[in-house]
Design a protein around this motif. Sequence first.
Motif, mmCIF file in Angstrom:
data_model
loop_
_atom_site.group_PDB
_atom_site.id
_atom_site.type_symbol
_atom_site.label_atom_id
_atom_site.label_comp_id
_atom_site.label_asym_id
_atom_site.label_seq_id
_atom_site.Cartn_x
_atom_site.Cartn_y
_atom_site.Cartn_z
ATOM 1 N N LEU A 130 0.816 -1.206 0.000
ATOM 2 C CA LEU A 130 0.000 0.000 0.000
ATOM 3 C C LEU A 130 0.855 1.262 0.000
ATOM 4 O O LEU A 130 1.701 1.445 0.874
ATOM 5 C CB LEU A 130 -0.909 0.035 1.233
ATOM 6 N N ASP A 131 0.604 2.113 -0.965
ATOM 7 C CA ASP A 131 1.193 3.443 -1.042
ATOM 8 C C ASP A 131 0.128 4.381 -0.490
ATOM 9 O O ASP A 131 -0.929 4.546 -1.096
ATOM 10 C CB ASP A 131 1.517 3.783 -2.500
ATOM 11 N N VAL A 132 0.389 4.990 0.661
ATOM 12 C CA VAL A 132 -0.630 5.814 1.309
ATOM 13 C C VAL A 132 -0.451 7.305 1.005
ATOM 14 O O VAL A 132 -1.028 8.151 1.671
ATOM 15 C CB VAL A 132 -0.697 5.551 2.837
ATOM 16 N N ARG A 133 0.320 7.609 -0.038
ATOM 17 C CA ARG A 133 0.500 8.996 -0.460
ATOM 18 C C ARG A 133 -0.707 9.458 -1.278
ATOM 19 O O ARG A 133 -1.604 8.688 -1.573
ATOM 20 C CB ARG A 133 1.783 9.129 -1.289
ATOM 21 N N THR A 134 -0.672 10.708 -1.677
ATOM 22 C CA THR A 134 -1.753 11.258 -2.493
ATOM 23 C C THR A 134 -1.707 10.654 -3.896
ATOM 24 O O THR A 134 -0.659 10.154 -4.331
ATOM 25 C CB THR A 134 -1.622 12.783 -2.612
#
Length: 132
Positions: free
Chosen positions: A46-50
């Motif tokens: 999971l990439d939790v950036r914008t």
Amino acid sequence: MKMIILSIITALIFSCSQPQQDVAKVKQLTPNEFKKQKLSSKSVLLDVRTPEEFSAGHLDGAENVDYRGGDFAKQMSNWDKDKVYYLYCASGNRSGKAAELLREAGFKHIYNIGGYNTLKEAGVPTEVKVKE
């Protein structure tokens, strides 16, 4: 009176010796430790950036779930708690907070792998989302 005190002490001793409930912990992995992980169908990256940060470049196979987007908690309520989750962001801060939310929600296998640039510099494969 001595009997009451002895009973209380005995009760305390036995209550302390009860097995503690298995509480999951968020584990921290360095980029090199992450590279050694064998990702499988039970793994979620999971990439939790914008979405804008994600579009500029992300780890191969990562899903974008914006931690600050407003519906992170709603999205995670639909996830399989038995899977292994690897989270990252720009620096490791947002992914650490997101990982704690997963832990509090009962997820058991959670890894904060830090920041995107650090992972990229360590040689973790990346990709750039092509604009259509």
